[in-house]
Design an enzyme around this catalytic site. Structure first.
Site, short mmCIF file in Angstrom:
data_model
loop_
_atom_site.label_atom_id
_atom_site.label_comp_id
_atom_site.label_asym_id
_atom_site.label_seq_id
_atom_site.Cartn_x
_atom_site.Cartn_y
_atom_site.Cartn_z
N ARG A 32 0.82 -1.22 0.00
CA ARG A 32 0.00 0.00 0.00
C ARG A 32 0.85 1.26 0.00
NH1 ARG A 32 -4.48 -2.29 4.23
NH2 ARG A 32 -5.85 -3.16 2.65
N LYS A 203 -20.21 -17.01 -0.19
CA LYS A 203 -21.65 -16.83 0.01
C LYS A 203 -22.36 -16.11 -1.12
CE LYS A 203 -21.72 -16.37 5.02
NZ LYS A 203 -21.83 -15.27 5.98
N GLY A 359 -10.82 -8.88 -2.50
CA GLY A 359 -9.94 -9.65 -1.62
C GLY A 359 -9.33 -10.93 -2.13
N GLY A 382 -13.59 -3.56 -1.05
CA GLY A 382 -14.98 -3.11 -0.89
C GLY A 382 -15.33 -1.93 -1.80
P1 AMP Z 1 -15.42 -14.42 -0.38
O1 AMP Z 1 -14.77 -13.63 0.69
O2 AMP Z 1 -16.91 -14.46 -0.33
O3 AMP Z 1 -14.89 -14.08 -1.76
O4 AMP Z 1 -15.03 -15.92 -0.10
C1 AMP Z 1 -13.73 -16.38 -0.14
C2 AMP Z 1 -13.65 -17.65 0.66
O5 AMP Z 1 -14.54 -18.60 0.12
C3 AMP Z 1 -12.27 -18.27 0.61
O6 AMP Z 1 -11.73 -18.24 1.89
C4 AMP Z 1 -12.55 -19.69 0.16
O7 AMP Z 1 -11.84 -20.65 0.88
C5 AMP Z 1 -14.03 -19.86 0.39
N1 AMP Z 1 -14.60 -20.88 -0.49
C6 AMP Z 1 -14.51 -20.96 -1.83
N2 AMP Z 1 -15.12 -22.06 -2.28
C7 AMP Z 1 -15.64 -22.70 -1.22
C8 AMP Z 1 -16.38 -23.90 -1.06
N3 AMP Z 1 -16.70 -24.66 -2.10
N4 AMP Z 1 -16.75 -24.25 0.18
C9 AMP Z 1 -16.42 -23.47 1.24
N5 AMP Z 1 -15.71 -22.33 1.16
C10 AMP Z 1 -15.33 -21.94 -0.06
#
Ligand code: AMP
Length: 402
Positions: A32, A203, A359, A382
């Site tokens: 950064r 999610k 991220g 974000g």
């Molecule tokens: P996000 O912050 O929503 O982009 O989510 C990223 C996180 O999702 C990472 O830490 C991944 O390990 C997790 N992730 C990706 N695919 C899966 C999966 N099939 N089951 C559980 N966690 C997951």
């Protein structure tokens, strides 16, 4: 930046020096800081002086037992020495953000010098966007420069509110922020087609606004990662113990229906690498994503999915990627994310414009050493997501306001 005459002027500049520190307060990753150097150097080389503002951590959430701020831990002085080395000039530190000392030190600053003010978040007025505090900050400099894209979605004093105390010709984005805006603009306005959005991560609920927005922007949406299983289940598939948001099944179907109506193609992973537990050392096998046996969970996309996603990516002319295809932190479940990173890099080589933002996909691309092989890696997290979602960012609006 380029149109402003900084000669003999003091630029008060918001940067994002919220760097990670180890227990001895050594900087463990100075990305950064490095990113802000061109903007700081530009002012110094143009004959100006620079007064820097930044937050570091969340000092007000982590007060000492007696209720006072843990200055030792959160002081922005932790960055001064390294900054001086990077710039090759004297960097002074002011132990307050605003006040008599800050006013005096700012007034005495000579062209070619840099002054770092204490952590903006030592003051509760910062996050409240307090007008009086903003005006005190503004009085310290002649020209306001905002180069902290990562906080542009926050209407804080130093990121947004203080801009109003400068006439339009005396406020500007720094190079880092200008670059982020330029690239987001390129994908949001008149993108070359086909335009493909790749989404993944944990999610669906975190990505609803983004997915809805993509329906009006793109030709293809690739959905991988944990969020894919909510869609699989909504379509009647068996997903075993995979991650699922049961309260989002209707919404998933609704998104699929809307996509069809709008002519947007949605690609879900045909197969998955499934594991018998959420563990790097779990047993694993490949199954169809809608026939995952009980007790097993999808932790990565399978080979069929990789191939079909790769075909879509190969033919795309604009690509946005947000979110990993699997649990890429565990080597056995990182292959899908790796393959997609390579496919995006190859499409870029073939002339596509690719933007990686948010991220974990940024971490994945960096981890694979492919950051230079995509068109743009956004550091904005974000802020970039909100921009892609079509929201107006207060930090941007404040600079552009009449
Ligand atoms: P996000 O912050 O929503 O982009 O989510 C990223 C996180 O999702 C990472 O830490 C991944 O390990 C997790 N992730 C990706 N695919 C899966 C999966 N099939 N089951 C559980 N966690 C997951």
């Amino acid at each position: 930046m380029k149109n402003i005459n900084f000669q003999g002027k003091k630029a008060i500049m918001r940067v994002d020096f919220n760097v990670p520190l180890d227990k001895q307060y050594n900087i463990t990753d100075d990305t950064r800081m490095r990113e802000a150097i061109p903007t700081i150097k530009h002012v110094l080389e143009a004959g100006g002086a620079v007064i820097l503002m930044s937050h570091l951590g969340r000092p007000l959430d982590k007060l000492k037992e007696d209720g006072s701020i843990n200055v030792e831990k959160f002081t922005l002085n932790h960055v001064t020495k390294h900054l001086a080395e990077m710039l090759g000039v004297t960097v002074k530190f002011c132990p307050e953000t605003v006040g008599e000392t800050a006013t005096k030190m700012a007034a005495e600053l000579n062209p070619g010098e840099v002054l770092v003010l204490e952590n903006t978040r030592f003051q509760k007025q910062e996050e409240k966007g307090d007008l009086e505090f903003s005006s005190q900050l503004a009085k310290l400099g002649d020209i306001y420069v905002n180069d902290a894209f990562g906080t542009a979605h926050r209407a804080h004093a130093s990121t947004t509110v203080m801009a109003q105390f400068f006439p339009k010709e005396n406020r500007t984005f720094g190079f880092l922020m200008e670059n982020e805006i330029k690239h987001a603009d390129k994908v949001l306005n008149n993108p070359a087609r086909p335009f493909t959005a790749i989404t993944g991560g944990a999610k669906v609920s975190d990505k609803i606004v983004l997915l809805e927005r993509f329906l009006d922007l793109v030709d293809n949406i690739i959905i991988g990662g944990g969020m894919a299983y909510t869609f699989m289940k909504a379509k009647g598939g068996k997903i075993g113990n995979s991650l699922v948001e049961d309260d989002k099944l209707d919404l998933a179907l609704e998104l699929l229906r809307k996509a069809e109506a709008k002519g947007v193609k949605i690609y879900l992973p045909a197969d998955s690498i499934v594991a018998d537990k959420f563990d790097a050392a779990a047993n694993y096998q490949t199954t169809l994503s809608n026939e995952i046996p009980d007790g097993w969970m999808g932790l990565d996309i399978g080979e069929k999915a990789v191939n079909s996603f790769k075909n879509v990516i190969k033919d795309s002319k604009t690509i946005i990627w947000n979110g990993p295809m699997g649990v890429f932190e565990m080597p056995n479940f990182a292959n899908g994310t790796k393959a997609i990173a390579v496919a995006v890099a190859e499409a870029t080589k073939g002339g596509a414009f690719s933007l990686v933002g948010g991220g974990d996909s940024v971490a994945a691309v960096n981890q694979m050493g492919l950051a230079d092989e995509v068109s743009f890696v956004s550091t904005g997290g974000g802020a970039m997501l909100e921009m892609l979602e079509g929201k107006e960012l207060p930090g941007i609006k404040a600079i552009l306001a009449d």
